[in-house]
Design a protein around this motif. Sequence first.
Motif, mmCIF file in Angstrom:
data_model
loop_
_atom_site.group_PDB
_atom_site.id
_atom_site.type_symbol
_atom_site.label_atom_id
_atom_site.label_comp_id
_atom_site.label_asym_id
_atom_site.label_seq_id
_atom_site.Cartn_x
_atom_site.Cartn_y
_atom_site.Cartn_z
ATOM 1 N N LEU A 21 11.066 -3.433 -9.804
ATOM 2 C CA LEU A 21 9.835 -2.704 -9.541
ATOM 3 C C LEU A 21 10.088 -1.200 -9.602
ATOM 4 O O LEU A 21 11.174 -0.730 -9.289
ATOM 5 N N ALA A 22 9.059 -0.478 -9.977
ATOM 6 C CA ALA A 22 9.067 0.981 -9.854
ATOM 7 C C ALA A 22 8.246 1.317 -8.618
ATOM 8 O O ALA A 22 7.119 0.848 -8.464
ATOM 9 N N ILE A 23 8.834 2.082 -7.741
ATOM 10 C CA ILE A 23 8.107 2.597 -6.578
ATOM 11 C C ILE A 23 7.714 4.026 -6.933
ATOM 12 O O ILE A 23 8.577 4.894 -7.087
ATOM 13 N N VAL A 24 6.420 4.252 -7.105
ATOM 14 C CA VAL A 24 5.931 5.586 -7.446
ATOM 15 C C VAL A 24 5.337 6.167 -6.169
ATOM 16 O O VAL A 24 4.371 5.634 -5.613
ATOM 17 N N ILE A 25 5.933 7.246 -5.717
ATOM 18 C CA ILE A 25 5.596 7.770 -4.389
ATOM 19 C C ILE A 25 5.305 9.266 -4.439
ATOM 20 O O ILE A 25 5.960 10.016 -5.154
ATOM 21 N N SER A 26 4.307 9.653 -3.671
ATOM 22 C CA SER A 26 4.017 11.063 -3.467
ATOM 23 C C SER A 26 4.537 11.455 -2.087
ATOM 24 O O SER A 26 4.034 10.976 -1.077
ATOM 25 N N PRO A 27 5.534 12.335 -2.032
ATOM 26 C CA PRO A 27 6.101 12.727 -0.736
ATOM 27 C C PRO A 27 5.382 13.922 -0.106
ATOM 28 O O PRO A 27 5.996 14.716 0.606
ATOM 29 N N TYR A 28 4.087 14.051 -0.354
ATOM 30 C CA TYR A 28 3.321 15.187 0.163
ATOM 31 C C TYR A 28 3.509 15.332 1.678
ATOM 32 O O TYR A 28 3.695 16.427 2.186
ATOM 33 N N TYR A 29 3.440 14.212 2.381
ATOM 34 C CA TYR A 29 3.798 14.162 3.806
ATOM 35 C C TYR A 29 5.131 13.422 3.863
ATOM 36 O O TYR A 29 5.170 12.196 3.911
ATOM 37 N N ARG A 30 6.236 14.146 3.812
ATOM 38 C CA ARG A 30 7.566 13.571 3.622
ATOM 39 C C ARG A 30 7.907 12.495 4.663
ATOM 40 O O ARG A 30 8.420 11.447 4.300
ATOM 41 N N ASP A 31 7.644 12.728 5.927
ATOM 42 C CA ASP A 31 8.013 11.743 6.940
ATOM 43 C C ASP A 31 7.228 10.440 6.772
ATOM 44 O O ASP A 31 7.786 9.342 6.907
ATOM 45 N N ILE A 32 5.957 10.554 6.448
ATOM 46 C CA ILE A 32 5.125 9.366 6.211
ATOM 47 C C ILE A 32 5.649 8.637 4.972
ATOM 48 O O ILE A 32 5.831 7.410 4.982
ATOM 49 N N ALA A 33 5.917 9.368 3.910
ATOM 50 C CA ALA A 33 6.417 8.780 2.664
ATOM 51 C C ALA A 33 7.751 8.078 2.889
ATOM 52 O O ALA A 33 7.977 6.968 2.389
ATOM 53 N N ASP A 34 8.649 8.711 3.635
ATOM 54 C CA ASP A 34 9.954 8.106 3.896
ATOM 55 C C ASP A 34 9.829 6.786 4.651
ATOM 56 O O ASP A 34 10.537 5.819 4.348
ATOM 57 N N ASN A 35 8.945 6.731 5.624
ATOM 58 C CA ASN A 35 8.746 5.481 6.363
ATOM 59 C C ASN A 35 8.159 4.393 5.468
ATOM 60 O O ASN A 35 8.574 3.232 5.530
ATOM 61 N N MET A 36 7.188 4.764 4.638
ATOM 62 C CA MET A 36 6.604 3.770 3.730
ATOM 63 C C MET A 36 7.637 3.287 2.717
ATOM 64 O O MET A 36 7.698 2.105 2.389
ATOM 65 N N LEU A 37 8.460 4.200 2.239
ATOM 66 C CA LEU A 37 9.507 3.843 1.297
ATOM 67 C C LEU A 37 10.509 2.880 1.940
ATOM 68 O O LEU A 37 10.941 1.907 1.306
ATOM 69 N N ALA A 38 10.855 3.116 3.195
ATOM 70 C CA ALA A 38 11.776 2.212 3.901
ATOM 71 C C ALA A 38 11.192 0.804 3.992
ATOM 72 O O ALA A 38 11.898 -0.189 3.779
ATOM 73 N N GLY A 39 9.905 0.709 4.288
ATOM 74 C CA GLY A 39 9.264 -0.603 4.353
ATOM 75 C C GLY A 39 9.227 -1.294 2.999
ATOM 76 O O GLY A 39 9.498 -2.490 2.882
ATOM 77 N N ALA A 40 8.934 -0.527 1.939
ATOM 78 C CA ALA A 40 8.853 -1.092 0.589
ATOM 79 C C ALA A 40 10.217 -1.555 0.107
ATOM 80 O O ALA A 40 10.356 -2.666 -0.429
ATOM 81 N N THR A 41 11.228 -0.720 0.275
ATOM 82 C CA THR A 41 12.556 -1.097 -0.212
ATOM 83 C C THR A 41 13.111 -2.300 0.544
ATOM 84 O O THR A 41 13.750 -3.163 -0.061
ATOM 85 N N ALA A 42 12.847 -2.375 1.836
ATOM 86 C CA ALA A 42 13.309 -3.532 2.617
ATOM 87 C C ALA A 42 12.667 -4.819 2.100
ATOM 88 O O ALA A 42 13.337 -5.856 1.974
ATOM 89 N N GLU A 43 11.387 -4.776 1.777
ATOM 90 C CA GLU A 43 10.690 -5.967 1.277
ATOM 91 C C GLU A 43 11.217 -6.371 -0.106
ATOM 92 O O GLU A 43 11.426 -7.554 -0.364
ATOM 93 N N ILE A 44 11.429 -5.412 -0.968
ATOM 94 C CA ILE A 44 11.942 -5.711 -2.306
ATOM 95 C C ILE A 44 13.349 -6.296 -2.217
ATOM 96 O O ILE A 44 13.659 -7.307 -2.856
ATOM 97 N N GLU A 45 14.208 -5.686 -1.413
ATOM 98 C CA GLU A 45 15.573 -6.189 -1.255
ATOM 99 C C GLU A 45 15.581 -7.585 -0.638
ATOM 100 O O GLU A 45 16.384 -8.440 -1.037
ATOM 101 N N ALA A 46 14.678 -7.845 0.306
ATOM 102 C CA ALA A 46 14.609 -9.171 0.935
ATOM 103 C C ALA A 46 14.211 -10.250 -0.068
ATOM 104 O O ALA A 46 14.562 -11.422 0.105
ATOM 105 N N SER A 47 13.503 -9.858 -1.113
ATOM 106 C CA SER A 47 13.105 -10.830 -2.136
ATOM 107 C C SER A 47 14.160 -10.950 -3.236
ATOM 108 O O SER A 47 13.979 -11.704 -4.187
ATOM 109 N N GLY A 48 15.230 -10.157 -3.142
ATOM 110 C CA GLY A 48 16.278 -10.179 -4.150
ATOM 111 C C GLY A 48 15.997 -9.286 -5.337
ATOM 112 O O GLY A 48 16.691 -9.350 -6.343
ATOM 113 N N GLY A 49 14.992 -8.446 -5.226
ATOM 114 C CA GLY A 49 14.613 -7.582 -6.332
ATOM 115 C C GLY A 49 15.345 -6.260 -6.321
ATOM 116 O O GLY A 49 16.054 -5.917 -5.370
ATOM 117 N N SER A 50 15.154 -5.513 -7.393
ATOM 118 C CA SER A 50 15.693 -4.162 -7.490
ATOM 119 C C SER A 50 14.535 -3.202 -7.728
ATOM 120 O O SER A 50 13.419 -3.630 -8.033
#
Length: 183
Positions: A21-50
């Motif tokens: 998957l490509a995660i396309v993210i706008s870090p306009y609010y960096r702390d919010i973006a970082d938290n959302m990115l952590a949730g997304a990457t954890a879900e992708i990794e849990a499914s065995g994806g990259s």
Amino acid sequence: MAGAEKHYVMPRATFEAPVKLAIVISPYYRDIADNMLAGATAEIEASGGSYEVVEVPGALEIPTAIGIAERLSNFDGYVALGCVIRGETTHYETVCNDSSRALQMLGLQGLCIGNGILTVENRRQAEVRADPADQNKGGGAAAAALHLVALTRKWGSRRKGVGFVPDAEDYKLAGELKDNPTA
């Protein structure tokens, strides 16, 4: 209160072949973006994806980046992550409506996209929705993209490109008759 409601979460999508998957993210609010990115990457990794992370300036650029990636790369699906907090002008409505509409149009053309662009009234709402330990909307967007990829794989082979692609036998030259091409 909506925060106390429980909702159904589908079981995690599973795959026989690797998913990217490509995660396309706008870090306009960096702390919010970082938290959302952590949730997304954890879900992708849990499914065995990259995944590959691509940053863009704002929510309006997310659909454009996804469209470019679809034409020029080899991703199975996309996760759109960003945050739009209501301000004093009507720009909020424009950004929310246009980014959502563009993602929906790409999805209707066959792209597997999980929409995790938060559209909230204030920072506190964004913090709750971005927190991987709370509502985890980043992980939810990744899960949505993964489910769409699984559905695409279940129903048939992937066609490259954005938009309608007819079967080869549907191509006709001007002037040819359907049943008698030489007439």
